[in-house]
Design a protein around this motif. Structure first.
Motif, PDB file in Angstrom:
ATOM      1  N   SER A   1       0.826  -1.219   0.000  1.00 17.07           N
ATOM      2  CA  SER A   1       0.000   0.000   0.000  1.00 17.07           C
ATOM      3  C   SER A   1       0.858   1.266   0.000  1.00 17.07           C
ATOM      4  CB  SER A   1      -0.968   0.007   1.193  1.00 17.07           C
ATOM      5  OG  SER A   1      -0.246   0.284   2.373  1.00 17.07           O
ATOM      6  N   THR A   2       2.156   1.130   0.348  1.00 15.89           N
ATOM      7  CA  THR A   2       3.061   2.289   0.309  1.00 15.89           C
ATOM      8  C   THR A   2       3.786   2.377  -1.032  1.00 15.89           C
ATOM      9  OG1 THR A   2       5.004   1.088   1.113  1.00 15.89           O
ATOM     10  CG2 THR A   2       3.516   1.995   2.789  1.00 15.89           C
ATOM     11  N   GLY A   3       3.556   1.386  -1.908  1.00 21.48           N
ATOM     12  CA  GLY A   3       4.220   1.388  -3.209  1.00 21.48           C
ATOM     13  C   GLY A   3       5.568   0.688  -3.213  1.00 21.48           C
ATOM     14  N   VAL A   4       5.961   0.126  -2.064  1.00 21.90           N
ATOM     15  CA  VAL A   4       7.249  -0.562  -1.957  1.00 21.90           C
ATOM     16  C   VAL A   4       7.050  -2.063  -2.209  1.00 21.90           C
ATOM     17  CG1 VAL A   4       8.999  -1.234  -0.215  1.00 21.90           C
ATOM     18  CG2 VAL A   4       8.384   1.169  -0.532  1.00 21.90           C
ATOM     19  N   GLN A   5       8.059  -2.682  -2.818  1.00 15.07           N
ATOM     20  CA  GLN A   5       7.976  -4.115  -3.139  1.00 15.07           C
ATOM     21  C   GLN A   5       8.250  -4.981  -1.902  1.00 15.07           C
ATOM     22  OE1 GLN A   5      10.045  -5.325  -6.731  1.00 15.07           O
ATOM     23  NE2 GLN A   5       9.908  -3.252  -7.561  1.00 15.07           N
ATOM     24  N   VAL A   6       7.820  -6.250  -1.989  1.00 20.31           N
ATOM     25  CA  VAL A   6       7.961  -7.162  -0.850  1.00 20.31           C
ATOM     26  C   VAL A   6       8.606  -8.475  -1.278  1.00 20.31           C
ATOM     27  CG1 VAL A   6       6.791  -8.343   1.061  1.00 20.31           C
ATOM     28  CG2 VAL A   6       5.803  -6.253   0.095  1.00 20.31           C
ATOM     29  N   GLY A   7       9.599  -8.893  -0.492  1.00 22.77           N
ATOM     30  CA  GLY A   7      10.205 -10.203  -0.675  1.00 22.77           C
ATOM     31  C   GLY A   7       9.996 -11.050   0.561  1.00 22.77           C
ATOM     32  N   CYS A   8      10.019 -12.376   0.367  1.00 26.25           N
ATOM     33  CA  CYS A   8       9.929 -13.309   1.498  1.00 26.25           C
ATOM     34  C   CYS A   8      11.173 -14.185   1.469  1.00 26.25           C
ATOM     35  CB  CYS A   8       8.663 -14.158   1.383  1.00 26.25           C
ATOM     36  SG  CYS A   8       8.459 -15.302   2.757  1.00 26.25           S
TER      37      CYS A   8
END
Ligand code: DX5
Ligand code: ZN
Length: 231
Positions: A108-115
């Motif tokens: 929702s902040t426009g930042v990407q996510v990794g796991c």
């Protein structure tokens, strides 16, 4: 296969110069290893958002910065890393209670996510998240410090993710990047590229007292071109 430097083996008094050297050598993705003195088994502290902000300000917006959070409270503190200017937050599956919610909030902040998952964590813990992720990171050492030996037993894990990501792409879904972290050197780079890795984190293999970053990167690129792994 691309390469991103981990800065854990840098002399932190010369971090700016080292980062400039990495960028001049052609690297355009920086991997920032955050440890909070609690979550990793050796209880190490590295650095936090303030240092990441300094790195972002120095390098500008053209460089991609991820933060690999090896911390106990990523669900409470991830926003600090977003505010520090990262392009991607990578959190450990073992350290987060509600990963789907964390993905939603960070996205929702426009930042990407990794796991990211540890060497002894099964792929099945991460597979359900694959449709929403921008990156999957397979640890090939137990997190805690740079300079450890590569764990070749993660091969099957990498291959399973590669297959699942390719299938997801074919069916019109997202194509998360497949990354590996820990113990990567020029001698095993071609082997992991062959497993299907998109980008390898390289710390001590790039930043060391033996040779400049450009030389070390060149050795890795030569190994990748030849397709040869020595062991
Ligand atoms: C391990 C970190 C790494 C690692 C990479 O806890 O996540 O990114 O230090 O360093 P090398 O390449 O030296 O294993
Ligand atoms: Zn890392």
């Amino acid at each position: 296969m691309e390469v991103t430097p981990s800065i854990l083996t840098a002399d932190f008094c010369k971090l700016g110069e080292t980062l400039d050297e990495a960028i001049e050598a052609g690297l355009n993705w920086i991997h920032m290893d955050v440890m909070d003195g609690n979550w990793v088994i050796n209880k190490t502290i590295t650095f936090g958002p303030a240092i990441i902000r300094s790195v972002r300000d120095r390098l500008g917006e053209d460089v991609f910065i991820d933060c690999h959070l090896m911390i106990s409270n990523a669900e409470e503190t991830w926003i600090q890393y977003v505010d520090a200017g990262v392009d991607m937050v990578i959190a450990h599956i073992e350290a987060v209670q509600d990963f789907p919610e964390l993905i939603r909030r960070i996205h929702s902040t426009g930042v990407q996510v990794g796991c990211v998952l540890n060497p002894d964590t099964p792929v099945s813990d991460v597979m359900p998240l694959l449709p929403e992720l921008d990156l999957v990171l397979v640890m090939s050492v137990v997190p805690g410090k740079g300079g450890q030996s590569f764990m070749p037993q993660v091969e099957n894990k990498v291959r399973e993710f590669r297959k699942a990501i390719d299938e997801q792409e074919k069916s019109g879904g997202k194509t998360p990047i497949l990354m590996i972290d820990g113990g990567i050197k020029h001698h095993n780079a071609a082997m992991i590229a062959d497993w299907g890795i998109d980008i390898a984190v390289v710390g001590s293999g790039l930043i060391n007292d033996n040779a400049p970053i450009s030389h070390n990167l060149n050795e890795i690129q030569k190994a990748l071109e030849s397709g040869q792994s020595t062991h």
